[in-house]
Design a protein around this motif. Sequence first.
Motif, PDB file in Angstrom:
ATOM      1  N   ILE A  42      17.735   8.948 -18.049  1.00 61.23           N
ATOM      2  CA  ILE A  42      17.490  10.366 -18.324  1.00 61.23           C
ATOM      3  C   ILE A  42      17.525  10.578 -19.835  1.00 61.23           C
ATOM      4  O   ILE A  42      18.430  10.079 -20.510  1.00 61.23           O
ATOM      5  N   THR A  43      16.542  11.316 -20.345  1.00 65.65           N
ATOM      6  CA  THR A  43      16.505  11.643 -21.770  1.00 65.65           C
ATOM      7  C   THR A  43      16.237  13.131 -21.942  1.00 65.65           C
ATOM      8  O   THR A  43      15.415  13.703 -21.225  1.00 65.65           O
ATOM      9  N   LEU A  44      16.948  13.739 -22.869  1.00 67.12           N
ATOM     10  CA  LEU A  44      16.697  15.126 -23.283  1.00 67.12           C
ATOM     11  C   LEU A  44      16.076  15.111 -24.676  1.00 67.12           C
ATOM     12  O   LEU A  44      16.548  14.377 -25.556  1.00 67.12           O
ATOM     13  N   SER A  45      15.035  15.895 -24.865  1.00 63.30           N
ATOM     14  CA  SER A  45      14.375  15.983 -26.165  1.00 63.30           C
ATOM     15  C   SER A  45      13.897  17.407 -26.389  1.00 63.30           C
ATOM     16  O   SER A  45      14.240  18.308 -25.628  1.00 63.30           O
ATOM     17  N   ASN A  46      13.085  17.588 -27.434  1.00 62.30           N
ATOM     18  CA  ASN A  46      12.557  18.916 -27.766  1.00 62.30           C
ATOM     19  C   ASN A  46      13.701  19.875 -28.084  1.00 62.30           C
ATOM     20  O   ASN A  46      13.900  20.892 -27.426  1.00 62.30           O
ATOM     21  N   PHE A  47      14.463  19.524 -29.131  1.00 62.32           N
ATOM     22  CA  PHE A  47      15.631  20.320 -29.501  1.00 62.32           C
ATOM     23  C   PHE A  47      15.270  21.592 -30.242  1.00 62.32           C
ATOM     24  O   PHE A  47      16.076  22.503 -30.333  1.00 62.32           O
ATOM     25  N   GLY A  48      14.079  21.645 -30.827  1.00 62.16           N
ATOM     26  CA  GLY A  48      13.634  22.873 -31.477  1.00 62.16           C
ATOM     27  C   GLY A  48      14.555  23.310 -32.597  1.00 62.16           C
ATOM     28  O   GLY A  48      14.994  22.525 -33.418  1.00 62.16           O
ATOM     29  N   GLU A  49      14.909  24.582 -32.586  1.00 58.91           N
ATOM     30  CA  GLU A  49      15.707  25.161 -33.665  1.00 58.91           C
ATOM     31  C   GLU A  49      17.133  24.651 -33.667  1.00 58.91           C
ATOM     32  O   GLU A  49      17.839  24.787 -34.648  1.00 58.91           O
ATOM     33  N   GLU A  50      17.580  24.079 -32.552  1.00 59.87           N
ATOM     34  CA  GLU A  50      18.972  23.658 -32.467  1.00 59.87           C
ATOM     35  C   GLU A  50      19.193  22.251 -32.997  1.00 59.87           C
ATOM     36  O   GLU A  50      20.269  21.715 -32.936  1.00 59.87           O
ATOM     37  N   LYS A  51      18.133  21.650 -33.543  1.00 59.61           N
ATOM     38  CA  LYS A  51      18.239  20.296 -34.071  1.00 59.61           C
ATOM     39  C   LYS A  51      18.966  20.320 -35.403  1.00 59.61           C
ATOM     40  O   LYS A  51      18.592  21.066 -36.312  1.00 59.61           O
ATOM     41  N   PRO A  52      20.017  19.539 -35.594  1.00 58.75           N
ATOM     42  CA  PRO A  52      20.754  19.559 -36.848  1.00 58.75           C
ATOM     43  C   PRO A  52      19.995  18.854 -37.946  1.00 58.75           C
ATOM     44  O   PRO A  52      19.172  17.983 -37.681  1.00 58.75           O
ATOM     45  N   GLU A  53      20.259  19.219 -39.184  1.00 61.22           N
ATOM     46  CA  GLU A  53      19.628  18.548 -40.319  1.00 61.22           C
ATOM     47  C   GLU A  53      20.450  17.343 -40.697  1.00 61.22           C
ATOM     48  O   GLU A  53      21.115  17.286 -41.706  1.00 61.22           O
ATOM     49  N   THR A  54      20.486  16.478 -39.940  1.00 65.60           N
ATOM     50  CA  THR A  54      21.322  15.293 -40.231  1.00 65.60           C
ATOM     51  C   THR A  54      20.497  14.090 -40.137  1.00 65.60           C
ATOM     52  O   THR A  54      19.899  13.633 -39.553  1.00 65.60           O
TER      53      THR A  54
END
Length: 356
Positions: A338-350
């Motif tokens: 199982i993979t989750l992707s497409n984090f959109g705006e919640e993606k951290p700048e890291t």
Amino acid sequence: MSVRKIIHIDMDAFYASVEQRDNPDYRGKPIAVGGSPEGRGGVVATASYEARKYGVRSAMPSKRALQLCPQIIFVSPRFAAYREVSQHVREIFRRYTDLIEPLSLDEAYLDVTEDKLNIGSAIAIAQQIKQAIRDELRLTASAGVSVNKFVAKIASDMQKPDGLTFIAPSQVESFMENLPVEKFFGVGKVTADKMKRMNLHTGADLKKLTENDLVQHFGKTGRFYFKIVRGQDDRPVQPHRETKSVGAEDTFPHDLTTLEEMYPELDKIALTVANRLQKHQLKGKTVTLKIKYSDFRQITRNQSLPHGINDLETIVVTARQLLVKTDPADVRIRLLGITLSNFGEEKPETGQLSLF
């Protein structure tokens, strides 16, 4: 070339320890943070050391945990509390170095080759960090200290809880030679079983094989085994990484042939993914199911949701729906993921944070 000083810090039974700290009724008792065993039953996220004595482990079905330890107390996770503690721990780290690579809420690598306070000793820094965590948070952590990330991570697990293990540069190669193959970080049960069938039980056994031999038997990971068994790990501590996807997968010792067999395994994988998402404070809109059949044919199916998710229940429901749509009757499945992707705006700048 100077020898690096790497520390791996791993909080002890993190979720469970926070719950025992905050609730006196849980102290000294076997507790499991995770889903309740009622109904279909949840999965254990973290077990206290009192529960581990009975064989309770993370990713174990809660019903099984209750069988092993009838007096166990199930506690719903409080991720906001865990994040708050984690932020305090990171602040302690930053007193000594800015080269910090968080792996999750409860563990991180630190490069203290040059530390802010000019202490000079990685062992002394690890001791001070452990003491600060104890004094300021009333929790314990275990530390591994060595010249590279791989050895430091293994070392941190050797004297848990509240341990500190130092593997000196001159000891690294012999340490790796004596290490059982199942202790190699990244070697799962299936790979370990394959190695043992090849009469490869320790690092010393692996060391007898050429790089080509290892690649032939284990794919490109064989190159990593060839280097690491010689104590060679040049990976730097990376403070900034962009997470594009978070996932987990499992290859089963025996092919799964019924939904009754597949659902519990899928639920365990979903728990791992949910924990990783929550640890990294991420919510993904796209759920992808990976299936590998006994003939090694592989398919993926995905579903995009209107809002980002990271809760176990929604991941389980979505993954099960995707599985049912593949018409799994009369098939033999050797791997699920199982993979989750497409984090959109919640993606951290890291690049990509590999969590498989």
